[in-house]
Design an enzyme around this catalytic site. Structure first.
Site, PDB file in Angstrom:
ATOM      1  N   ASP A   1      75.986 -60.529  20.811  1.00  0.00           N
ATOM      2  CA  ASP A   1      77.293 -59.782  20.833  1.00  0.00           C
ATOM      3  C   ASP A   1      77.895 -59.745  19.601  1.00  0.00           C
ATOM      4  O   ASP A   1      78.237 -60.597  19.016  1.00  0.00           O
ATOM      5  CB  ASP A   1      78.195 -60.392  22.087  1.00  0.00           C
ATOM      6  CG  ASP A   1      79.333 -59.426  22.145  1.00  0.00           C
ATOM      7  OD1 ASP A   1      79.335 -58.246  21.643  1.00  0.00           O
ATOM      8  OD2 ASP A   1      79.960 -59.740  23.068  1.00  0.00           O
TER       9      ASP A   1
ATOM     10  N   ASP B   1      76.063 -52.816  20.211  1.00  0.00           N
ATOM     11  CA  ASP B   1      76.363 -53.969  19.574  1.00  0.00           C
ATOM     12  C   ASP B   1      76.338 -55.176  20.643  1.00  0.00           C
ATOM     13  O   ASP B   1      76.550 -56.161  20.457  1.00  0.00           O
ATOM     14  CB  ASP B   1      78.085 -54.088  19.397  1.00  0.00           C
ATOM     15  CG  ASP B   1      79.035 -54.072  20.579  1.00  0.00           C
ATOM     16  OD1 ASP B   1      78.449 -53.318  21.630  1.00  0.00           O
ATOM     17  OD2 ASP B   1      80.069 -54.311  20.583  1.00  0.00           O
ATOM     18  N   GLU B   2      75.325 -55.183  21.519  1.00  0.00           N
ATOM     19  CA  GLU B   2      74.993 -55.953  22.581  1.00  0.00           C
ATOM     20  C   GLU B   2      73.689 -56.107  22.963  1.00  0.00           C
ATOM     21  O   GLU B   2      72.991 -54.969  23.561  1.00  0.00           O
ATOM     22  CB  GLU B   2      76.060 -55.852  23.708  1.00  0.00           C
ATOM     23  CG  GLU B   2      75.674 -56.865  24.858  1.00  0.00           C
ATOM     24  CD  GLU B   2      76.915 -56.878  25.968  1.00  0.00           C
ATOM     25  OE1 GLU B   2      76.973 -57.793  26.835  1.00  0.00           O
ATOM     26  OE2 GLU B   2      77.860 -55.754  25.992  1.00  0.00           O
TER      27      GLU B   2
END
Length: 248
Positions: free
Chosen positions: A48, A139-140
């Protein structure tokens, strides 16, 4: 919430010994069912990126470092850096409210082309460890790193630290979180976003216990599981977390 808690205590007080024994058996049966279905044979890394949009904007414009900044505008913000979060500014908050909380807040317009570029850079790192990694968003991501751990005879926390280092060296961004399944890996990264370790054991147990209790309370008559059920859920959570630590 207080009224709801008082109602639960009142109902709990009306339960007979026979009722308590009955619902204890329900809780134990549910735990047995969960034990039979969970798979702890893999090692998952949940990556993350830390305040991703805000971090990317700071990389593009170093003058923003140390200032309270949010990505978005007066109508809505996408994320905020940690300087802004100290004032209570959060993602998905209307910008005019954020500005009232933090009068010095700087707004930066959203630039998805820029975020996609940096996301691509991070994914190139992830592919070195799991070609079939699961992308949850820009973003993960979730990486199954068990084969890497076996082939290189390394621990999961060592792989997590290596990935963090590679991502930082190649993008200037920070990330992490390890667990035997995607749920636990995510909880680990949420509890300790900037750490490659598993964090405090009791914090993890508490986090997983909350998940379990929330699941039980959503069921019909879930409140009847009561304190005994909560104890059983706590023991079940401890069992999962300690197995997680043994595998890491």
């Amino acid at each position: 919430m207080r009224q709801r808690t008082d109602n639960m205590r009142e109902r709990l007080g009306k339960l007979s010994i026979t009722d308590i024994a009955h619902y204890q058996k329900i809780a134990e049966r549910r735990i047995t069912e969960l034990e039979a279905t969970r798979d702890l044979s893999r090692i998952w890394l949940h990556v993350d990126m830390d305040a991703f949009y805000a971090a990317v904007e700071t990389l593009s414009n170093p003058s923003l470092k140390g200032t309270a900044m949010a990505v978005g505008g007066m109508s809505m913000i996408s994320t905020a850096n940690y300087e802004a979060r100290r004032y209570g500014v959060r993602a998905a908050m209307p910008g005019f409210i954020a500005r009232k909380l933090c009068p010095e807040l700087i707004f930066v317009p959203v630039d998805f082309e820029k975020y996609t570029y940096y996301s691509t850079l991070t994914r190139k790192v992830f592919q070195r460890y799991d070609l079939n990694f699961i992308s949850a968003s820009l973003d993960e991501a979730y990486l199954d790193i068990i084969e890497v751990c076996r082939e290189r005879d390394v621990r999961s926390d060592e792989v997590a630290e290596e990935i963090r280092r590679c991502v930082f060296e190649e993008t200037g961004l920070t990330c992490a979180g390890v667990g035997p399944n995607r749920l636990l890996a995510k909880r680990t990264s949420v509890k300790s976003l900037n750490s490659s370790s598993l964090g405090d054991v009791e914090d993890l147990i508490h986090s997983f216990m909350i998940i379990m209790l929330e699941h039980v309370m959503r069921q019909k008559d879930g409140w009847k599981v009561g304190l005994l059920g909560a104890v059983l859920i706590y023991l079940y959570s401890r069992n999962i977390i300690y197995k997680l630590l043994q595998m890491s």
